[in-house]
Design a protein around this motif. Structure first.
Motif, mmCIF file in Angstrom:
data_model
loop_
_atom_site.group_PDB
_atom_site.id
_atom_site.type_symbol
_atom_site.label_atom_id
_atom_site.label_comp_id
_atom_site.label_asym_id
_atom_site.label_seq_id
_atom_site.Cartn_x
_atom_site.Cartn_y
_atom_site.Cartn_z
ATOM 1 N N UNK A 1 0.313 21.492 -0.679
ATOM 2 C CA UNK A 1 -0.130 20.350 0.127
ATOM 3 C C UNK A 1 0.350 20.479 1.572
ATOM 4 N N UNK A 2 1.578 20.899 1.759
ATOM 5 C CA UNK A 2 2.098 21.101 3.117
ATOM 6 C C UNK A 2 1.275 22.163 3.841
ATOM 7 N N UNK A 3 0.929 23.223 3.122
ATOM 8 C CA UNK A 3 0.134 24.299 3.719
ATOM 9 C C UNK A 3 -1.247 23.812 4.132
ATOM 10 N N UNK A 4 -1.764 22.773 3.450
ATOM 11 C CA UNK A 4 -3.096 22.262 3.764
ATOM 12 C C UNK A 4 -3.165 21.568 5.123
ATOM 13 N N UNK A 5 -2.022 21.143 5.638
ATOM 14 C CA UNK A 5 -1.995 20.441 6.939
ATOM 15 C C UNK A 5 -2.912 19.216 6.923
ATOM 16 N N UNK A 6 -2.782 18.419 5.885
ATOM 17 C CA UNK A 6 -3.614 17.230 5.702
ATOM 18 C C UNK A 6 -3.370 16.238 6.840
ATOM 19 N N UNK A 7 -4.403 15.586 7.303
ATOM 20 C CA UNK A 7 -4.285 14.576 8.359
ATOM 21 C C UNK A 7 -3.726 13.280 7.758
ATOM 22 N N UNK A 8 -2.543 12.872 8.181
ATOM 23 C CA UNK A 8 -1.896 11.688 7.607
ATOM 24 C C UNK A 8 -2.631 10.402 7.976
ATOM 25 N N UNK A 9 -3.210 10.343 9.164
ATOM 26 C CA UNK A 9 -3.965 9.147 9.555
ATOM 27 C C UNK A 9 -5.152 8.946 8.622
ATOM 28 N N UNK A 10 -5.876 10.005 8.344
ATOM 29 C CA UNK A 10 -7.016 9.919 7.431
ATOM 30 C C UNK A 10 -6.562 9.561 6.025
ATOM 31 N N UNK A 11 -5.442 10.131 5.610
ATOM 32 C CA UNK A 11 -4.932 9.853 4.270
ATOM 33 C C UNK A 11 -4.558 8.383 4.126
ATOM 34 N N UNK A 12 -3.887 7.827 5.116
ATOM 35 C CA UNK A 12 -3.513 6.414 5.072
ATOM 36 C C UNK A 12 -4.747 5.512 5.105
ATOM 37 N N UNK A 13 -5.744 5.907 5.892
ATOM 38 C CA UNK A 13 -6.976 5.112 5.954
ATOM 39 C C UNK A 13 -7.711 5.095 4.617
ATOM 40 N N UNK A 14 -7.628 6.185 3.880
ATOM 41 C CA UNK A 14 -8.382 6.299 2.641
ATOM 42 C C UNK A 14 -7.679 5.668 1.440
ATOM 43 N N UNK A 15 -6.402 5.316 1.583
ATOM 44 C CA UNK A 15 -5.651 4.760 0.455
ATOM 45 C C UNK A 15 -6.306 3.494 -0.087
ATOM 46 N N UNK A 16 -6.834 2.673 0.804
ATOM 47 C CA UNK A 16 -7.425 1.403 0.366
ATOM 48 C C UNK A 16 -8.627 1.602 -0.555
ATOM 49 N N UNK A 17 -9.210 2.813 -0.547
ATOM 50 C CA UNK A 17 -10.361 3.073 -1.410
ATOM 51 C C UNK A 17 -9.980 3.824 -2.691
ATOM 52 N N UNK A 18 -8.703 4.110 -2.844
ATOM 53 C CA UNK A 18 -8.236 4.828 -4.028
ATOM 54 C C UNK A 18 -7.806 3.859 -5.118
ATOM 55 N N UNK A 19 -7.626 4.399 -6.289
ATOM 56 C CA UNK A 19 -7.098 3.621 -7.408
ATOM 57 C C UNK A 19 -5.598 3.478 -7.228
ATOM 58 N N UNK A 20 -5.154 2.264 -6.979
ATOM 59 C CA UNK A 20 -3.734 1.988 -6.784
ATOM 60 C C UNK A 20 -3.162 1.449 -8.089
ATOM 61 N N UNK A 21 -2.084 2.061 -8.563
ATOM 62 C CA UNK A 21 -1.489 1.697 -9.846
ATOM 63 C C UNK A 21 -0.120 1.071 -9.652
ATOM 64 N N UNK B 1 0.831 -1.196 0.000
ATOM 65 C CA UNK B 1 0.000 0.000 0.000
ATOM 66 C C UNK B 1 0.869 1.251 0.000
ATOM 67 N N UNK B 2 0.514 2.223 -0.821
ATOM 68 C CA UNK B 2 1.257 3.490 -0.768
ATOM 69 C C UNK B 2 1.210 4.110 0.618
ATOM 70 N N UNK B 3 2.345 4.626 1.046
ATOM 71 C CA UNK B 3 2.475 5.259 2.345
ATOM 72 C C UNK B 3 2.661 6.755 2.147
ATOM 73 N N UNK B 4 2.955 7.459 3.226
ATOM 74 C CA UNK B 4 3.151 8.910 3.146
ATOM 75 C C UNK B 4 4.568 9.228 2.686
ATOM 76 N N UNK C 1 4.084 0.413 -6.020
ATOM 77 C CA UNK C 1 2.688 0.845 -6.156
ATOM 78 C C UNK C 1 2.565 2.324 -5.834
ATOM 79 N N UNK C 2 1.614 2.984 -6.463
ATOM 80 C CA UNK C 2 1.433 4.408 -6.262
ATOM 81 C C UNK C 2 -0.041 4.782 -6.355
ATOM 82 N N UNK C 3 -0.383 5.903 -5.749
ATOM 83 C CA UNK C 3 -1.690 6.516 -5.929
ATOM 84 C C UNK C 3 -1.475 7.972 -6.275
#
Length: 339
Positions: free
Chosen positions: A95-115, A51-54, A78-80
């Motif tokens: 993206x850095x300025x957005x202060x994205x939540x990494x926990x949420x991002x990792x949780x959502x990877x499984x629902x993304x298109x992984x190439x 799975x893609x990580x951060x 693998x990448x998303x």
């Protein structure tokens, strides 16, 4: 056959696949990503390794000029793409300025298109290309001081580089005609994630976004007011920015530089004189550090200037730069007229 794969054939024949064009991107990312951290550092379930990580990269797809932001898996297979599948910005600075939540991002990877990386025709870009500040620290490793026969400094000394020096993890380094003594120095780079001023050393790492590999190329014989640090292409960086949540012990990572197959530098971040938290604290006493700012933390012993005899970079040289858990770069030195 691409110039990059010719490069691999010339210097690293064991890497080459019988059908290199088909597997070029697969090769790039497998070689750019380091070996998986040991279980003692990080416990990763086998099912999670793909799975893609951060580990964030910037790239362009074939025949496009649009910059895209993506994450790549730890093994590089693998990448998303984040910029078209989430509300994430399409470039690293935003993206850095957005202060994205990494926990949420990792949780959502499984629902993304992984190439599969080797199925995507892309050009890898520097993972960040428009930082507000790039600040380097001089003589920050004990062995680097020893090889220069100088005393260990009591206070850090800093220099600056400019964003126009940035180039990518697979891009060429141009040997400028003004410079005859071009030197290398693999360094761990800190990418700031939050604005900070007069931050304590205890809180400093909480303001970091992530870490990456850089080569601080310098023309040691060029003594103009701006120095020899900021010539074009003199700051290869990448291949990804690894978020700090994936680097459990930043003060215990090995560093290597290999030139034309010969190991020139080998060190460990535990030998830093001034640790990262102190460097951030110290800099923040004088200036405001902003999201995206880059701090270069020094290089271990083995730079060309301090070898016996001295050994500077020449057109045709191939430099591999690697830091444990962060990745690997491969840059060729070319003459000043090359593109």
């Amino acid at each position: 056959m691409s110039a990059f794969m010719h490069l691999l054939r010339n210097f690293f024949p064991k890497w080459c696949h019988p059908h290199p064009e088909k597997h070029l991107k697969h090769h790039i990312f497998r070689q750019l990503q380091t070996n998986r951290p040991t279980a003692a550092l990080v416990a990763i379930k086998p099912s999670e390794q793909v799975l893609p990580k951060c580990r964030f990269m910037q790239y362009r797809r074939a025949n496009e000029q649009v910059k895209r932001l993506g994450m790549v898996s730890e093994d590089g297979n693998r990448m998303v793409e984040l910029s078209s599948m989430t509300c994430a910005a399409s470039n690293m600075m935003d993206f850095i300025q957005q202060r994205y939540c990494m926990v949420s991002l990792l949780d959502s990877v499984q629902f993304m298109k992984i190439e599969d990386v080797d199925a995507v025709d892309l050009r890898l870009l520097p993972p960040i290309d428009a930082p507000g500040k790039i600040i380097g620290v001089d003589c920050n490793y004990v062995d680097n001081c020893d090889e220069q026969h100088i005393s260990i400094p009591r206070e850090p000394s800093f220099h600056v580089k400019f964003a126009s020096a940035i180039t990518g993890a697979l891009d060429n380094i141009r040997a400028h005609s003004l410079a005859k003594h071009i030197d290398y120095g693999c360094q761990l780079a800190v990418v700031m994630g939050k604005k900070c001023r007069e931050v304590s050393a205890k809180e400093a790492l909480n303001h970091v976004f992530g870490f990456m590999v850089v080569q601080d190329i310098v023309a040691r014989d060029w003594n103009a007011p701006l120095g020899g640090h900021s010539m074009d292409t003199f700051l290869p960086l990448g291949p990804t920015i690894v978020h700090r949540c994936h680097v459990p012990d930043i003060n215990n990572l090995w560093i290597k530089t290999i030139v034309n197959g010969e190991e020139r530098q080998t060190g460990n971040t535990r030998n830093m004189i001034f640790k990262i938290d102190f460097l951030i604290h110290r800099l923040s006493q004088y200036l405001t550090l902003c999201p995206g700012d880059i701090i270069l933390t020094g290089t271990p012993a083995g730079s060309g200037a301090f070898r016996h005899p001295s050994c500077y970079l020449q057109p045709g040289d191939l430099i591999e730069s690697e830091i444990q858990s962060l990745g690997k770069m491969c840059n060729k030195v070319v003459n000043c007229y090359s593109q």
